[in-house]
Design a protein around this motif. Structure first.
Motif, mmCIF file in Angstrom:
data_model
loop_
_atom_site.group_PDB
_atom_site.id
_atom_site.type_symbol
_atom_site.label_atom_id
_atom_site.label_comp_id
_atom_site.label_asym_id
_atom_site.label_seq_id
_atom_site.Cartn_x
_atom_site.Cartn_y
_atom_site.Cartn_z
ATOM 1 N N GLN A 4 0.835 -1.194 0.000
ATOM 2 C CA GLN A 4 0.000 0.000 0.000
ATOM 3 C C GLN A 4 0.875 1.252 0.000
ATOM 4 O O GLN A 4 1.860 1.321 0.732
ATOM 5 N N ILE A 5 0.500 2.217 -0.807
ATOM 6 C CA ILE A 5 1.176 3.511 -0.794
ATOM 7 C C ILE A 5 0.553 4.316 0.340
ATOM 8 O O ILE A 5 -0.661 4.498 0.386
ATOM 9 N N THR A 6 1.381 4.765 1.268
ATOM 10 C CA THR A 6 0.848 5.546 2.381
ATOM 11 C C THR A 6 0.756 7.020 1.995
ATOM 12 O O THR A 6 1.469 7.496 1.104
ATOM 13 N N ALA A 7 -0.112 7.736 2.684
ATOM 14 C CA ALA A 7 -0.283 9.164 2.425
ATOM 15 C C ALA A 7 1.014 9.926 2.686
ATOM 16 O O ALA A 7 1.352 10.863 1.955
ATOM 17 N N VAL A 8 1.756 9.525 3.700
ATOM 18 C CA VAL A 8 3.016 10.200 4.022
ATOM 19 C C VAL A 8 4.044 9.968 2.920
ATOM 20 O O VAL A 8 4.708 10.909 2.468
ATOM 21 N N ASP A 9 4.180 8.720 2.468
ATOM 22 C CA ASP A 9 5.142 8.431 1.402
ATOM 23 C C ASP A 9 4.786 9.190 0.121
ATOM 24 O O ASP A 9 5.669 9.710 -0.568
ATOM 25 N N LEU A 10 3.507 9.269 -0.185
ATOM 26 C CA LEU A 10 3.057 9.998 -1.367
ATOM 27 C C LEU A 10 3.361 11.487 -1.222
ATOM 28 O O LEU A 10 3.880 12.121 -2.146
ATOM 29 N N HIS A 11 3.066 12.056 -0.055
ATOM 30 C CA HIS A 11 3.319 13.483 0.187
ATOM 31 C C HIS A 11 4.811 13.806 0.078
ATOM 32 O O HIS A 11 5.193 14.765 -0.596
ATOM 33 N N VAL A 12 5.648 13.002 0.719
ATOM 34 C CA VAL A 12 7.094 13.227 0.668
ATOM 35 C C VAL A 12 7.574 13.128 -0.777
ATOM 36 O O VAL A 12 8.350 13.972 -1.245
ATOM 37 N N GLY A 13 7.109 12.133 -1.503
ATOM 38 C CA GLY A 13 7.504 11.983 -2.904
ATOM 39 C C GLY A 13 7.090 13.160 -3.762
ATOM 40 O O GLY A 13 7.860 13.624 -4.622
ATOM 41 N N GLN A 14 5.892 13.686 -3.531
ATOM 42 C CA GLN A 14 5.430 14.851 -4.283
ATOM 43 C C GLN A 14 6.301 16.067 -3.989
ATOM 44 O O GLN A 14 6.627 16.841 -4.890
ATOM 45 N N ARG A 15 6.670 16.228 -2.721
ATOM 46 C CA ARG A 15 7.518 17.357 -2.347
ATOM 47 C C ARG A 15 8.916 17.221 -2.969
ATOM 48 O O ARG A 15 9.508 18.214 -3.392
ATOM 49 N N VAL A 16 9.424 15.981 -3.054
ATOM 50 C CA VAL A 16 10.711 15.760 -3.720
ATOM 51 C C VAL A 16 10.594 16.171 -5.189
ATOM 52 O O VAL A 16 11.442 16.914 -5.713
ATOM 53 N N ARG A 17 9.545 15.699 -5.863
ATOM 54 C CA ARG A 17 9.365 16.021 -7.284
ATOM 55 C C ARG A 17 9.265 17.518 -7.513
ATOM 56 O O ARG A 17 9.929 18.079 -8.392
ATOM 57 N N LEU A 18 8.443 18.202 -6.710
ATOM 58 C CA LEU A 18 8.267 19.630 -6.907
ATOM 59 C C LEU A 18 9.550 20.413 -6.658
ATOM 60 O O LEU A 18 9.896 21.314 -7.423
ATOM 61 N N GLN A 19 10.288 20.061 -5.612
ATOM 62 C CA GLN A 19 11.538 20.760 -5.331
ATOM 63 C C GLN A 19 12.581 20.460 -6.407
ATOM 64 O O GLN A 19 13.336 21.346 -6.810
ATOM 65 N N ARG A 20 12.593 19.213 -6.885
ATOM 66 C CA ARG A 20 13.525 18.853 -7.964
ATOM 67 C C ARG A 20 13.231 19.695 -9.202
ATOM 68 O O ARG A 20 14.139 20.268 -9.818
ATOM 69 N N LYS A 21 11.948 19.801 -9.546
ATOM 70 C CA LYS A 21 11.567 20.579 -10.724
ATOM 71 C C LYS A 21 11.878 22.061 -10.531
ATOM 72 O O LYS A 21 12.338 22.724 -11.462
#
Length: 126
Positions: A4-21
């Protein structure tokens, strides 16, 4: 058993993507900087794999933020916050809007866009 993808893992991943971009890095460049493949960065960004503490620290250092940045969920009221730009860029839509807006060269057209967005926001609160 399906992971299962957890909400925390998804949130952290989104923040990584946005900061990377925001830093103008590709997944390949970030992966090379922290010692993983671009595929692994993609998996992190989608929240499929949890990012370990030491790897998250490497990512944070590479992206020029504190590791706590990836866990931030509430940066305050966007109209009152000193962090309004960060609040906006923290969403994919906000990031896309910023990039598109910066491509508009004429000040008058920018004012029209701002007026339009303000009208939409006002209509939503009615």
């Amino acid at each position: 058993m399906v992971k299962q993808i957890t909400a925390v893992d998804l949130h952290v991943g989104q923040r990584v993507r946005l900061q990377r971009k925001c830093r103008g890095l590709t997944q390949t460049q970030l992966g090379e900087a922290v010692g993983v493949s671009f595929q692994q960065i993609a998996v992190y960004e989608r929240g499929i794999n949890r990012i370990g503490a030491s790897r998250l620290e490497q990512i944070a250092k590479t992206l020029g933020v504190a590791a706590s940045f990836f866990y931030q969920t509430d940066v305050g009221d966007p109209e009152q916050s000193e962090h309004a730009a960060e609040t906006m860029r923290a969403t994919e839509e906000g990031y896309d809007l910023i990039i598109a807006f910066l491509r508009i060269r004429h000040p008058r057209l920018r004012r029209i866009v701002i007026g339009f967005v303000e009208e939409l926001a006002d209509a939503e609160t009615r």
